[in-house]
Design an enzyme around this catalytic site. Structure first.
Site, PDB file in Angstrom:
ATOM      1  N   HIS A  33     -27.209 -14.999 -18.413  1.00  0.00           N
ATOM      2  CA  HIS A  33     -26.550 -14.476 -17.354  1.00  0.00           C
ATOM      3  C   HIS A  33     -25.301 -13.522 -17.535  1.00  0.00           C
ATOM      4  O   HIS A  33     -25.027 -12.669 -16.595  1.00  0.00           O
ATOM      5  CB  HIS A  33     -25.913 -15.822 -16.467  1.00  0.00           C
ATOM      6  N   GLY A  34     -24.458 -13.671 -18.448  1.00  0.00           N
ATOM      7  CA  GLY A  34     -23.436 -12.818 -18.658  1.00  0.00           C
ATOM      8  C   GLY A  34     -22.515 -13.077 -19.980  1.00  0.00           C
ATOM      9  O   GLY A  34     -22.536 -13.989 -20.548  1.00  0.00           O
TER      10      GLY A  34
END
Lengths: 475, 314
Positions: free
Chosen positions: A322-323
């Protein structure tokens, strides 16, 4: 180009009309050109990154199919390294470099490696994962290598799902790109209705709730516990509507042209456990991790401790996907912990339920509420900009019960509550009352048409039209 | 395939016609409710746009609405006064409103309340101009301002319902429960209540944090807003109207920053324009009993400020 913009509305109309006017053999050119235009509307130069992975994976697929033994494996590894390499450079380089600086800084050293000033290409993790699934499936023999370079490029770049999924599998979508799709009235109408539902979720719910959420999460140390609880519950709904709204628009848009994309959400907040939640939330990603990470690690068919380890690995990788931020890792860890606890405690829970003889409906409601609370708590880490911010928000929970912050006027709060109520009614109907109140597919035309017109007016009157970015574009 | 397409095209045309008819009908109803508001912000804006005729006009954001008492100003100058400020709006809004009003008549004196943050870059101030959408049919000169927020506003304006986007709750409430809404005093809507010491401390902490300090000292300027500000003053100056650009009192004293310097510099270019700065006035700084919140004076503070302002306007 954002789905929630009039630019997209015109783009979609023009491309769809042209699609049905073009002879079948030229349609891939039209769709590929439209997809390039769609992607280049964000940051044009990043199309080169897509081009790079497309070329690598196209040839990798062909050579993997022709090869056997070690050479076959080596080609797959080369393709995966190239894809993951692009992700590492563009998404994780600065994060890894910063972490290194932090670690060696503790020992009094200065990190000599420079930082890169690059923007993250939109939807990088989505199309990279879709490209990887192709070479893996060719390697496994489940998919024939695509010989048509244009069609393969379209598989990676198909504009409805290019920047935020669903992350497709080649077995589902590639053959559809060779097939001729006729104009089918029922399919087109159903696609448009799904898009309308997606727009409702994005414009009326997600973007409305984001106003309050941003005000609270923008100043995490200033708000009391009640405010944090409201903002976090709002964020739970916002992210669901933002992302599933995007998926609905993407699936609807593809359906209009005759393509079936995989379903990505199945009303996740009606889940009665965390494991059920992951069967309903971002299905295309969770099944990707199941098929290409969890099962290759041994899945459930290994010793119990190893199953737990596999599960934790999958959730940590999902967080990192996701990040590039520790907040996402903590989010992944929390979900891993929830799932593990769910597995370990399952027999004890069942015994307890048997003992206290609780009504099954009440038990279901309690399980749904508990799942929502656990998921919402994890969202705090997902939404907070830093671990420090997340900690501030959690610390402030102790003042739960104080009068909450209303936000920028009572009007926005009233719109937010109305949006949630409407969403809940529709989702509840979809989940539990499937055979009644189907206004959009009602046998009477005036009911169907009235339903669509009312939905359009709800969007026009209650939607937020300032062109809010989709949250998942950043991934 | 062909019959399907033909059926679809026929039905889409019919659907569009029905939708347009419904949009006109609903839009007409909303328009009626909107323009028949007796109290509240919509009524105040309608008055500002269509009916102002006063000698003194006060322009600005929520700080204008809360800080300037027309009754006190009227009495001091023996002239009529109206506060055309609007919550959460900034320079582009005042310029648009001025444009419409000046097409009708010219006041004798203008007080313009400004703030340095109005010159900060950002698109939200243009998006907020959508509150003027209900007036565009009667005042096409507003369209150019609204188009600043998006190139598609013209298309959206084809709908008669769209101008009432996000205002349905307030619209309905004000219409149905007009007697529960406090009446404003010629556009002036003072705040009741006092700030607490704890609120002041919280605000001080926030203002001292890196992000806020960076915003305040930034040299980034929204050139479009600056141009609107200059346009506003040029119009008042060319009409020979006495104009005062004012920074009304603030809870914390504020150093002269780049954006304020720009506001002062531009005001200095015009003959009839005077700049008055209350942001460092010790009669207000840190006097939380005169403030209702960190941005706004309360009624007592506002009336004291209006009285303190009068000698500087004479």
């Amino acid at each position: 180009m954002l789905f929630n913009s009039l630019d997209f509305a015109f783009f979609f109309i023009v491309v769809t009309i042209a699609y049905f006017l073009f002879p079948h053999r030229y349609r891939w050119i039209l769709l590929l050109g439209a997809s390039c235009y769609f992607y280049m509307a964000f940051v044009p130069i990043y199309i080169l990154i897509l081009g790079f992975t497309i070329v690598i994976d196209y040839f990798a697929g062909i050579y993997i199919e022709k090869s056997e033994g070690r050479r076959r494996k080596l080609l797959l590894i080369c393709s995966l390294v190239a894809n993951v390499g692009v992700l590492v450079v563009f998404k994780y380089y600065n994060f890894l470099n910063e972490s290194l600086s932090y670690i060696i800084g503790d020992f009094g050293y200065k990190n000599p490696i420079p930082y890169l000033s690059i923007l993250l290409p939109i939807g990088l993790s989505f199309h990279t994962f879709q490209a990887m699934s192709y070479t893996i499936e060719v390697y496994r023999g489940n998919q024939k290598a695509e010989k048509h370079f244009g069609i393969y490029s379209l598989y990676v770049m198909f504009y409805p799902q290019l920047v935020a999924g669903p992350i497709e599998r080649p077995q589902n979508i590639l053959h559809q790109m060779h097939e001729k799709h006729e104009f089918e009235y029922a399919r087109v109408v159903s696609g448009l209705q799904l898009m309308l539902w997606g727009f409702f979720k994005k414009l009326v719910v997600a973007d409305r709730l984001s106003i309050y959420v941003n005000a609270v999460y923008g100043h995490p140390d200033l708000h009391n516990g009640s405010t944090v609880v409201i903002a976090s519950l709002f964020f739970a709904i916002q992210i669901y509507c933002d992302f599933s709204g995007y998926s609905d628009i993407a699936i609807g848009c593809a359906r209009v042209m005759g393509y079936d994309l995989m379903i990505n959400f199945r009303r996740p907040y009606f889940s009665k456990s965390i494991s059920e939640f992951w069967g309903r939330w971002h299905i295309s990603l969770s099944t990707w991790f199941r098929d290409y990470l969890y099962i290759p690690l041994g899945g459930n068919r290994v010793a119990r401790q190893r199953v737990y380890l596999n599960l934790m690995i999958v959730f940590i990788v999902s967080g990192i996907w996701h990040g590039a931020n520790y907040t996402f890792i903590i989010w992944g860890l929390l979900h891993g912990f929830y799932s593990l606890s769910g597995m370990i405690l399952k027999p004890y829970r069942e015994k307890l339920v048997e003992k206290i003889k609780i009504n099954s409906h009440i038990l279901n409601v309690l399980n749904i509420v508990l799942t929502i609370l656990l998921v919402t708590f994890a969202w705090i880490f997902f939404r907070a900009a830093t671990l420090g911010d997340a900690w501030s928000l959690i610390r402030n929970l102790k003042s739960f019960g104080e009068k909450p912050f209303v936000g920028d006027g009572i009007s926005n709060m009233a719109h937010s509550i109305l949006a949630i109520v409407l969403l809940f009614i529709v989702e509840y109907k979809m989940e539990y009352i499937t055979d009644k109140f189907n206004f959009f597919s009602h046998k009477l035309a005036w009911v169907r048409w009235s339903a669509v017109i009312i939905a359009l007016f709800i969007i026009m009157l209650f939607g937020v039209f300032s062109g809010g970015q989709f949250i998942y574009f950043q991934f | 395939m062909k019959p399907d397409i033909i059926i679809f095209l026929k039905r889409i045309v019919l659907f569009m016609l029905l939708f347009i008819a419904a949009d006109q009908a609903l839009g007409f109803l909303l328009e009626h409710i909107y323009f028949n508001q007796e109290k509240g912000q919509f009524a105040q804006t309608t008055y500002s746009v269509d009916r102002t005729h006063e000698d003194i006009l006060v322009f600005g954001s929520s700080r204008a609405v809360r800080h300037y008492s027309p009754a006190i100003l009227s009495k001091a100058f023996n002239m009529s006064c109206y506060n055309v400020g609007r919550d959460a709006q900034m320079i582009p809004y005042y310029t648009a409103i001025q444009d419409v009003i000046f097409n009708r008549y010219k006041p004798k004196m203008i007080l313009l309340d400004v703030n340095s943050w109005e010159l900060a870059p950002g698109e939200s101030k243009y998006e907020k101009l959508s509150i003027l959408l209900p007036y565009c049919r009667e005042h096409p000169e507003l369209v150019k301002y609204i188009n600043q927020s998006s190139k598609w506003e013209k298309i959206k304006m084809l709908s008669r319902t769209y101008p009432y986007n996000s205002s349905l709750f307030i619209l309905g409430y004000n219409y149905l429960f007009a007697n529960r809404i406090p009446a404003d005093d010629h556009g002036y809507a003072p705040l009741i209540g006092e700030m607490t010491d704890a609120m002041l401390e919280d605000h001080k902490r926030r203002m001292a944090s890196g992000e806020e300090a960076k915003n305040d000292n930034s040299r980034d300027i929204d050139e479009k807003s600056l141009a609107y500000y200059e346009q506003f003053l040029a119009k008042t100056a060319s009409s020979g109207i006495k104009t005062y650009v004012i920074i009304s009192p603030k809870i914390l004293n504020e150093n002269l920053n780049y954006r304020v310097e720009k506001l002062i510099e531009i005001a200095g270019r015009f003959k009839n324009v005077k700049f008055i700065n209350f942001s460092n006035d010790p009669r207000y700084n840190y006097r939380y009993e005169k403030f209702a919140d960190v941005f706004h004076l309360n009624k007592q503070g506002a009336e004291e400020f209006t009285n303190d302002l009068i000698p500087l306007l004479k």
